[in-house]
Design a protein around this motif. Structure first.
Motif, mmCIF file in Angstrom:
data_model
loop_
_atom_site.group_PDB
_atom_site.id
_atom_site.type_symbol
_atom_site.label_atom_id
_atom_site.label_comp_id
_atom_site.label_asym_id
_atom_site.label_seq_id
_atom_site.Cartn_x
_atom_site.Cartn_y
_atom_site.Cartn_z
ATOM 1 N N HIS A 68 -10.882 4.320 -33.188
ATOM 2 C CA HIS A 68 -11.180 4.131 -34.606
ATOM 3 C C HIS A 68 -12.391 3.225 -34.788
ATOM 4 C CE1 HIS A 68 -10.508 2.445 -38.701
ATOM 5 N NE2 HIS A 68 -10.345 3.727 -38.954
ATOM 6 N N SER A 69 -12.441 2.147 -34.019
ATOM 7 C CA SER A 69 -13.588 1.227 -34.099
ATOM 8 C C SER A 69 -14.887 1.905 -33.691
ATOM 9 C CB SER A 69 -13.359 0.011 -33.195
ATOM 10 O OG SER A 69 -12.314 -0.776 -33.700
ATOM 11 N N ALA A 70 -14.774 2.910 -32.820
ATOM 12 C CA ALA A 70 -15.958 3.638 -32.355
ATOM 13 C C ALA A 70 -16.325 4.783 -33.302
ATOM 14 C CB ALA A 70 -15.725 4.182 -30.949
ATOM 15 N N GLY A 71 -15.567 4.918 -34.411
ATOM 16 C CA GLY A 71 -15.923 5.905 -35.414
ATOM 17 C C GLY A 71 -15.086 7.164 -35.425
ATOM 18 N N ALA A 72 -14.063 7.254 -34.588
ATOM 19 C CA ALA A 72 -13.216 8.442 -34.579
ATOM 20 C C ALA A 72 -12.384 8.493 -35.854
ATOM 21 C CB ALA A 72 -12.299 8.444 -33.359
ATOM 22 N N SER A 73 -12.200 9.677 -36.374
ATOM 23 C CA SER A 73 -11.369 9.853 -37.570
ATOM 24 C C SER A 73 -9.897 9.815 -37.181
ATOM 25 C CB SER A 73 -11.672 11.203 -38.222
ATOM 26 O OG SER A 73 -11.227 12.265 -37.373
ATOM 27 N N ALA A 83 -0.856 0.536 -24.385
ATOM 28 C CA ALA A 83 -2.196 1.004 -24.004
ATOM 29 C C ALA A 83 -2.665 2.124 -24.927
ATOM 30 C CB ALA A 83 -2.200 1.466 -22.547
ATOM 31 N N ARG A 84 -1.753 3.029 -25.287
ATOM 32 C CA ARG A 84 -2.104 4.128 -26.204
ATOM 33 C C ARG A 84 -2.523 3.581 -27.558
ATOM 34 N NH1 ARG A 84 2.549 7.146 -29.087
ATOM 35 N NH2 ARG A 84 2.440 5.134 -30.140
ATOM 36 N N ASP A 85 -1.771 2.616 -28.077
ATOM 37 C CA ASP A 85 -2.087 2.047 -29.380
ATOM 38 C C ASP A 85 -3.432 1.326 -29.360
ATOM 39 O OD1 ASP A 85 0.388 3.084 -30.014
ATOM 40 O OD2 ASP A 85 1.319 1.135 -30.426
ATOM 41 N N ALA A 86 -3.699 0.599 -28.286
ATOM 42 C CA ALA A 86 -4.987 -0.093 -28.149
ATOM 43 C C ALA A 86 -6.127 0.920 -28.092
ATOM 44 C CB ALA A 86 -4.983 -0.979 -26.906
ATOM 45 N N THR A 87 -5.897 2.035 -27.417
ATOM 46 C CA THR A 87 -6.917 3.077 -27.322
ATOM 47 C C THR A 87 -7.166 3.699 -28.694
ATOM 48 O OG1 THR A 87 -6.358 3.523 -25.022
ATOM 49 C CG2 THR A 87 -7.507 5.277 -26.211
ATOM 50 N N ALA A 88 -6.108 3.909 -29.469
ATOM 51 C CA ALA A 88 -6.276 4.455 -30.822
ATOM 52 C C ALA A 88 -7.141 3.526 -31.661
ATOM 53 C CB ALA A 88 -4.912 4.659 -31.480
ATOM 54 N N ARG A 89 -6.878 2.226 -31.574
ATOM 55 C CA ARG A 89 -7.684 1.267 -32.341
ATOM 56 C C ARG A 89 -9.133 1.259 -31.848
ATOM 57 N NH1 ARG A 89 -2.612 -1.169 -32.230
ATOM 58 N NH2 ARG A 89 -3.036 -2.326 -30.324
ATOM 59 N N GLN A 90 -9.325 1.375 -30.545
ATOM 60 C CA GLN A 90 -10.686 1.407 -29.989
ATOM 61 C C GLN A 90 -11.413 2.673 -30.451
ATOM 62 O OE1 GLN A 90 -10.877 1.547 -25.688
ATOM 63 N NE2 GLN A 90 -12.925 0.647 -25.684
#
Length: 85
Positions: free
Chosen positions: A49-54, A40-47
């Protein structure tokens, strides 16, 4: 029952065989939960990033290293030791 309560109960068991079985069952359960949380943490990191987080923001938000952020975003699955897919 919380894991802490299960551990306390297991450690109060006087029969070492029963204690060993209880501890093994608790470790199995915790291992499965840990894997789910990491997924879940890894999926959140990818999400994020997709939303523009550095990468730095993801690192700060999730409390993980820069290298782990890079691994997650590249698809590296540390839980299996290989590229996810």
């Amino acid at each position: 029952m919380t894991p802490e309560t299960e551990l306390k109960r297991a450690m109060q068991e006087t029969d070492p065989r029963k204690r060993a079985a209880s501890l093994a069952a608790l470790l199995d359960r915790l291992g499965a939960v840990r894997k789910d949380v990491l997924t879940a943490r890894d999926a959140t990191a990818r999400q994020l990033h997709s939303a523009g987080a550095s990468g730095a923001e993801i690192q700060r938000l999730l409390g993980i290293s820069h290298g782990r952020v890079s691994q997650i975003l590249s698809g590296w699955d540390e839980h299996r030791g290989k590229a996810a897919g």
